[in-house]
Scaffold this motif. Structure first.
Motif, PDB file in Angstrom:
ATOM      1  N   ALA A 494       0.829  -1.208   0.000  1.00 57.49           N
ATOM      2  CA  ALA A 494       0.000   0.000   0.000  1.00 57.49           C
ATOM      3  C   ALA A 494       0.864   1.259   0.000  1.00 57.49           C
ATOM      4  O   ALA A 494       0.468   2.292  -0.548  1.00 57.49           O
ATOM      5  CB  ALA A 494      -0.926  -0.007   1.211  1.00 57.49           C
ATOM      6  N   PHE A 495       2.052   1.173   0.621  1.00 56.12           N
ATOM      7  CA  PHE A 495       2.969   2.317   0.628  1.00 56.12           C
ATOM      8  C   PHE A 495       3.708   2.440  -0.705  1.00 56.12           C
ATOM      9  O   PHE A 495       3.873   3.536  -1.261  1.00 56.12           O
ATOM     10  CB  PHE A 495       4.023   2.169   1.737  1.00 56.12           C
ATOM     11  N   GLU A 496       4.179   1.298  -1.216  1.00 57.51           N
ATOM     12  CA  GLU A 496       5.130   1.303  -2.319  1.00 57.51           C
ATOM     13  C   GLU A 496       4.480   1.488  -3.688  1.00 57.51           C
ATOM     14  O   GLU A 496       5.049   2.151  -4.569  1.00 57.51           O
ATOM     15  CB  GLU A 496       5.924  -0.006  -2.310  1.00 57.51           C
ATOM     16  N   ARG A 497       3.299   0.908  -3.878  1.00 53.35           N
ATOM     17  CA  ARG A 497       2.716   0.887  -5.221  1.00 53.35           C
ATOM     18  C   ARG A 497       2.396   2.285  -5.748  1.00 53.35           C
ATOM     19  O   ARG A 497       2.711   2.596  -6.913  1.00 53.35           O
ATOM     20  CB  ARG A 497       1.493  -0.026  -5.247  1.00 53.35           C
ATOM     21  N   PRO A 498       1.799   3.172  -4.933  1.00 55.20           N
ATOM     22  CA  PRO A 498       1.557   4.523  -5.460  1.00 55.20           C
ATOM     23  C   PRO A 498       2.862   5.256  -5.781  1.00 55.20           C
ATOM     24  O   PRO A 498       2.958   5.962  -6.799  1.00 55.20           O
ATOM     25  CB  PRO A 498       0.792   5.217  -4.329  1.00 55.20           C
ATOM     26  N   ILE A 499       3.876   5.111  -4.913  1.00 56.11           N
ATOM     27  CA  ILE A 499       5.153   5.782  -5.151  1.00 56.11           C
ATOM     28  C   ILE A 499       5.791   5.258  -6.435  1.00 56.11           C
ATOM     29  O   ILE A 499       6.285   6.028  -7.280  1.00 56.11           O
ATOM     30  CB  ILE A 499       6.094   5.571  -3.942  1.00 56.11           C
ATOM     31  N   SER A 500       5.786   3.957  -6.597  1.00 58.37           N
ATOM     32  CA  SER A 500       6.368   3.339  -7.789  1.00 58.37           C
ATOM     33  C   SER A 500       5.646   3.785  -9.056  1.00 58.37           C
ATOM     34  O   SER A 500       6.287   4.117 -10.070  1.00 58.37           O
ATOM     35  CB  SER A 500       6.316   1.816  -7.650  1.00 58.37           C
ATOM     36  N   ALA A 501       4.325   3.815  -9.010  1.00 56.98           N
ATOM     37  CA  ALA A 501       3.551   4.211 -10.196  1.00 56.98           C
ATOM     38  C   ALA A 501       3.798   5.669 -10.550  1.00 56.98           C
ATOM     39  O   ALA A 501       3.915   6.028 -11.736  1.00 56.98           O
ATOM     40  CB  ALA A 501       2.063   3.969  -9.946  1.00 56.98           C
ATOM     41  N   ALA A 502       3.882   6.520  -9.538  1.00 53.62           N
ATOM     42  CA  ALA A 502       4.134   7.939  -9.805  1.00 53.62           C
ATOM     43  C   ALA A 502       5.502   8.128 -10.455  1.00 53.62           C
ATOM     44  O   ALA A 502       5.664   8.913 -11.403  1.00 53.62           O
ATOM     45  CB  ALA A 502       4.048   8.735  -8.508  1.00 53.62           C
ATOM     46  N   ARG A 503       6.486   7.408  -9.961  1.00 54.72           N
ATOM     47  CA  ARG A 503       7.850   7.584 -10.447  1.00 54.72           C
ATOM     48  C   ARG A 503       8.039   6.970 -11.848  1.00 54.72           C
ATOM     49  O   ARG A 503       8.800   7.507 -12.657  1.00 54.72           O
ATOM     50  CB  ARG A 503       8.840   6.973  -9.459  1.00 54.72           C
ATOM     51  N   SER A 504       7.329   5.884 -12.118  1.00 57.19           N
ATOM     52  CA  SER A 504       7.550   5.210 -13.406  1.00 57.19           C
ATOM     53  C   SER A 504       6.590   5.675 -14.500  1.00 57.19           C
ATOM     54  O   SER A 504       6.930   5.610 -15.691  1.00 57.19           O
ATOM     55  CB  SER A 504       7.430   3.695 -13.236  1.00 57.19           C
ATOM     56  N   LYS A 505       5.410   6.159 -14.101  1.00 56.86           N
ATOM     57  CA  LYS A 505       4.386   6.445 -15.106  1.00 56.86           C
ATOM     58  C   LYS A 505       3.891   7.895 -15.112  1.00 56.86           C
ATOM     59  O   LYS A 505       3.242   8.309 -16.070  1.00 56.86           O
ATOM     60  CB  LYS A 505       3.168   5.525 -14.895  1.00 56.86           C
ATOM     61  N   PHE A 506       4.175   8.665 -14.054  1.00 54.47           N
ATOM     62  CA  PHE A 506       3.636  10.024 -13.977  1.00 54.47           C
ATOM     63  C   PHE A 506       4.720  11.052 -13.639  1.00 54.47           C
ATOM     64  O   PHE A 506       4.469  12.050 -12.963  1.00 54.47           O
ATOM     65  CB  PHE A 506       2.500  10.085 -12.946  1.00 54.47           C
ATOM     66  N   LYS A 507       5.946  10.807 -14.125  1.00 54.12           N
ATOM     67  CA  LYS A 507       7.046  11.763 -14.025  1.00 54.12           C
ATOM     68  C   LYS A 507       7.315  12.202 -12.578  1.00 54.12           C
ATOM     69  O   LYS A 507       7.589  13.368 -12.308  1.00 54.12           O
ATOM     70  CB  LYS A 507       6.765  12.985 -14.897  1.00 54.12           C
ATOM     71  N   ASN A 508       7.209  11.261 -11.656  1.00 58.98           N
ATOM     72  CA  ASN A 508       7.483  11.503 -10.224  1.00 58.98           C
ATOM     73  C   ASN A 508       6.475  12.454  -9.579  1.00 58.98           C
ATOM     74  O   ASN A 508       6.731  12.958  -8.485  1.00 58.98           O
ATOM     75  CB  ASN A 508       8.882  12.083 -10.003  1.00 58.98           C
ATOM     76  N   LYS A 509       5.329  12.688 -10.207  1.00 60.01           N
ATOM     77  CA  LYS A 509       4.391  13.700  -9.714  1.00 60.01           C
ATOM     78  C   LYS A 509       3.053  13.068  -9.310  1.00 60.01           C
ATOM     79  O   LYS A 509       2.663  12.002  -9.800  1.00 60.01           O
ATOM     80  CB  LYS A 509       4.121  14.748 -10.801  1.00 60.01           C
ATOM     81  N   VAL A 510       2.362  13.788  -8.392  1.00 60.05           N
ATOM     82  CA  VAL A 510       0.970  13.444  -8.082  1.00 60.05           C
ATOM     83  C   VAL A 510       0.123  13.985  -9.221  1.00 60.05           C
ATOM     84  O   VAL A 510       0.150  15.195  -9.504  1.00 60.05           O
ATOM     85  CB  VAL A 510       0.524  14.067  -6.741  1.00 60.05           C
ATOM     86  N   PRO A 511      -0.651  13.130  -9.899  1.00 64.74           N
ATOM     87  CA  PRO A 511      -1.396  13.593 -11.073  1.00 64.74           C
ATOM     88  C   PRO A 511      -2.672  14.347 -10.698  1.00 64.74           C
ATOM     89  O   PRO A 511      -3.168  14.247  -9.583  1.00 64.74           O
ATOM     90  CB  PRO A 511      -1.741  12.291 -11.794  1.00 64.74           C
ATOM     91  N   GLN A 512      -3.170  15.103 -11.663  1.00 58.54           N
ATOM     92  CA  GLN A 512      -4.492  15.719 -11.520  1.00 58.54           C
ATOM     93  C   GLN A 512      -5.518  14.593 -11.512  1.00 58.54           C
ATOM     94  O   GLN A 512      -5.464  13.676 -12.323  1.00 58.54           O
ATOM     95  CB  GLN A 512      -4.752  16.655 -12.699  1.00 58.54           C
ATOM     96  N   GLY A 513      -6.462  14.655 -10.565  1.00 55.10           N
ATOM     97  CA  GLY A 513      -7.456  13.594 -10.514  1.00 55.10           C
ATOM     98  C   GLY A 513      -8.541  13.887  -9.516  1.00 55.10           C
ATOM     99  O   GLY A 513      -8.580  14.954  -8.895  1.00 55.10           O
ATOM    100  N   LYS A 514      -9.431  12.935  -9.368  1.00 56.72           N
ATOM    101  CA  LYS A 514     -10.522  13.057  -8.402  1.00 56.72           C
ATOM    102  C   LYS A 514     -10.628  11.763  -7.612  1.00 56.72           C
ATOM    103  O   LYS A 514     -10.117  10.718  -8.030  1.00 56.72           O
ATOM    104  CB  LYS A 514     -11.832  13.363  -9.112  1.00 56.72           C
TER     105      LYS A 514
END
Length: 642
Positions: A494-514
């Motif tokens: 639960a800790f690692e998956r969001p961090i990994s996805a942000a770094r690999s797929k969203f340029k290390n950023k929190v994306p715009q979303g709802k």
């Protein structure tokens, strides 16, 4: 959920938080360990970890500057003397070594105390001695202390009175050997010194004799009504077993023989409102609402020739001892007390006030500011203790606090010692037996970290899910390792998956979303449960709820697949935005329990340390915020070396 919905959710969460009681000042204490050995995991489970979690929660709630978390070793009395004697050391040198070891253990487990001192230590001794002596003078002048002559065991070979633990004999109640002068660890029974069978002095090995000696006794009977009314006011906040025990102790009662039962039944219409029950010894106990009702009942019984006795054995306790190692009594009010010392139990109830003064002094503040914590109706004092110490921290401490007031027959007012809240915890067992240093049935806190390789947060988490606030629990390594596998598995994911996805797929950023799915409703529900359980120090209930909340992240990864760019980007962005929203809340709520691990998570999320605040719950991480690298959070469990 769109921006308007998120703003509305934040408003609802702020409302939930605003309803939490926020004292002006908060003072939290852990039960004081004896200075006779190192801290075992029973100490950590029953006092130190729970108090630390509570202190960290309240620092997040009302600010670190308004919270004091204090403790110290209980140095005086026969326990430390015997232990020092057994290893052939001077008692002060022995205690100094023990204190250093206890301090190391507390530091290893990240117990964040403002002070950890000891009742005999140089930095606090004069403060503590003066406060204790002034306290006793107030009790004496208020008619709370009575001089009573009793027979105590005396060792003619060593020429000294023997404190309770300087004697061994056979228990008059259960028949087991190893009982002390006035209490038995095997059955928990108490009795008069003269009842002990086959007493032997631990000092000389000889047979002691009974010898009369004068002592001060605390007269709690005169405050029965005040204690009862105070306890009844805690019906909605104190733990049920605690309330049952203390009310069962102080409710006024009369004991009479069953031979008078028929006569008693014929008088029921004349008697004040009461309850009756059979008790051992072929007797009946009748309980009434107040001392005045007790006198009325007693008068009716005497008129009808029903012999009865007041149920008041709890109400008279000796608070002085014939020992050298302790706080000397203020002899100016009673010269007969010269050479005697304050009994270690009531002394230990006062000690946290002295420790508070030292903590303030160390912060460069006046020691008199202790009154902001202890004598302030807008402040709160919470004490975490073992379940076997309930009597001392409620009945005895309450009577002592009442007894120092200008008017002892009312609740305290501003400027007088405020009555404390108590959080008792059941014992942690090993091999289904009470953990005990005297029997060798224990693990030290250091063993689990130094010898077995567990992390402090693994132990803290496990001890916190054992539900000691409502039942005894057993420490077993199989269950412990299973819990650690959960932390290293689903919780780490639960800790690692969001961090990994942000770094690999969203340029290390929190994306715009709802927010997606049930995340908003579950967050609101979780925060409601969190503040409720934390206020009541019901950590296992809180952690089980948080585990379910953490599972939402893994569900979102299954449904919205933020890590898989084969799926629609908007759906993936919504999922990842939601995961970070949940993850921030999860990090804040877990921080009091596993602070080191959550500090690592904070660094990975690249958030400031100020994020550990209740006001940050429900506040999303800003869109575009840069996420840091994954760290090792909960370690994978190695094979247990137990």
């Amino acid at each position: 959920m769109n921006d308007d919905g998120l703003n509305e959710l934040q408003t609802e969460i702020k409302t939930i938080i605003s309803r939490v009681d926020k004292p002006e000042k908060m003072l939290i204490t852990a039960g004081m360990p004896y200075a006779n050995g190192q801290l075992h995991i029973g100490h950590l489970a029953g006092t130190h970890v729970p108090s630390d979690i509570y202190a960290r929660f309240y620092r997040m709630l009302i600010g670190k500057e308004n919270v004091l978390h204090i403790c110290g070793s209980d140095d005086h009395g026969s326990t430390s003397e015997i232990s020092a004697r057994n290893v052939g050391k001077d008692v002060k040198d022995f205690i100094r070594e023990i204190h250093a070891g206890q301090t190391r253990t507390l530091n290893n487990y990240n117990i964040d105390l403002d002070i950890y001192t000891g009742t005999s230590r140089e930095e606090v001794y004069e403060i503590h001695k003066n406060f204790c002596q002034n306290f006793l003078i107030k009790l004496y002048k208020n008619g709370m202390l009575k001089t009573k002559t009793s027979e105590q065991w005396f060792d003619p070979d060593a020429n000294l009175f023997l404190p309770d633990r300087f004697i061994n004999g056979t228990c008059p109640k259960c028949g087991k050997d190893g009982a002390y002068s006035e209490e038995c660890d095997s059955c928990g029974g108490t009795y008069e010194a003269k009842e002990l069978i086959n007493p032997i002095s631990k000092v000389s090995g000889g047979v002691p004799v009974l010898k009369p000696t004068d002592h001060w006794w605390l007269d709690m009977w005169q405050l029965t009504d005040e204690l009862k009314n105070w306890f009844e006011s805690k019906e909605k906040t104190w733990r049920k077993f605690l309330l049952s025990e203390v009310l069962g102790t102080v409710t006024p009662g009369l004991v009479f023989s069953k031979e008078f039962e028929e006569k008693f039944k014929s008088l029921k219409g004349e008697l004040p409102k009461h309850k009756s029950k059979y008790i051992p010894g072929k007797n009946i106990l009748i309980e009434v609402g107040s001392l005045s009702e007790l006198e009325t009942t007693k008068s009716i019984f005497e008129k009808n020739q029903i012999h009865c006795e007041e149920n008041n054995s709890w109400a008279y306790r000796s608070i002085t001892r014939d020992v050298n190692w302790g706080i000397p009594l203020p002899t100016e009010v009673d010269p007969k007390m010269k050479g005697k010392t304050f009994y270690v139990w009531p002394e230990s109830l006062i000690a946290p006030i002295s420790f508070t003064q030292l903590a303030l002094k160390n912060k460069g503040k006046s020691i008199e500011k202790y009154e902001q914590y202890w004598k302030n109706p807008k402040a709160k004092v919470s004490q975490f203790i073992g379940v076997d110490n309930v009597f001392f921290y409620t009945v005895m401490q309450g009577a002592m606090w009442f007894g120092t007031q200008d008017d002892k027959h009312r609740l305290p007012i501003d400027g007088e010692l405020q009555l404390t809240d108590v959080f008792p915890l059941y014992h942690l067992q090993i091999n289904d037996q009470k953990m005990s240093k005297s029997t060798g049935n224990f693990y030290t806190g250091d063993q689990l970290i130094d010898d077995m390789g567990y992390s402090a947060d693994q132990v803290r988490y496990f001890l916190s899910v054992l539900s000691l606030h409502k039942k005894q629990s057993n420490f077993d390594f199989k269950t412990f390792d299973e819990r650690n596998n959960f932390l290293a598995g689903p919780m780490n994911a639960a800790f690692e998956r969001p961090i990994s996805a942000a770094r690999s797929k969203f340029k290390n950023k929190v994306p715009q979303g709802k927010l997606v799915g049930k995340s908003a409703a579950e967050t609101k529900k979780m925060i409601q449960m969190y503040v409720k359980f934390m206020e009541k120090a019901q950590y296992s209930d809180m952690l089980f709820a948080l585990e379910n909340y953490a599972r939402l992240i893994n569900k979102i990864f299954v449904n919205h697949r933020p890590h898989d760019d084969r799926h629609p980007e908007a759906e993936r962005a919504d999922g990842l935005f939601t995961c970070f929203y949940i993850l921030k809340n999860l990090m804040i709520m877990l921080y009091p329990v596993v602070p080191s691990t959550m500090e690592k998570l904070r660094q990975s999320l690249n958030l400031p340390s100020s994020v550990f605040s209740i006001s940050e719950l429900g506040v999303p991480i800003e869109v575009g915020h840069e996420i840091g690298e994954i760290q090792e959070f909960f370690p994978h469990t190695q094979e247990s070396k137990s």
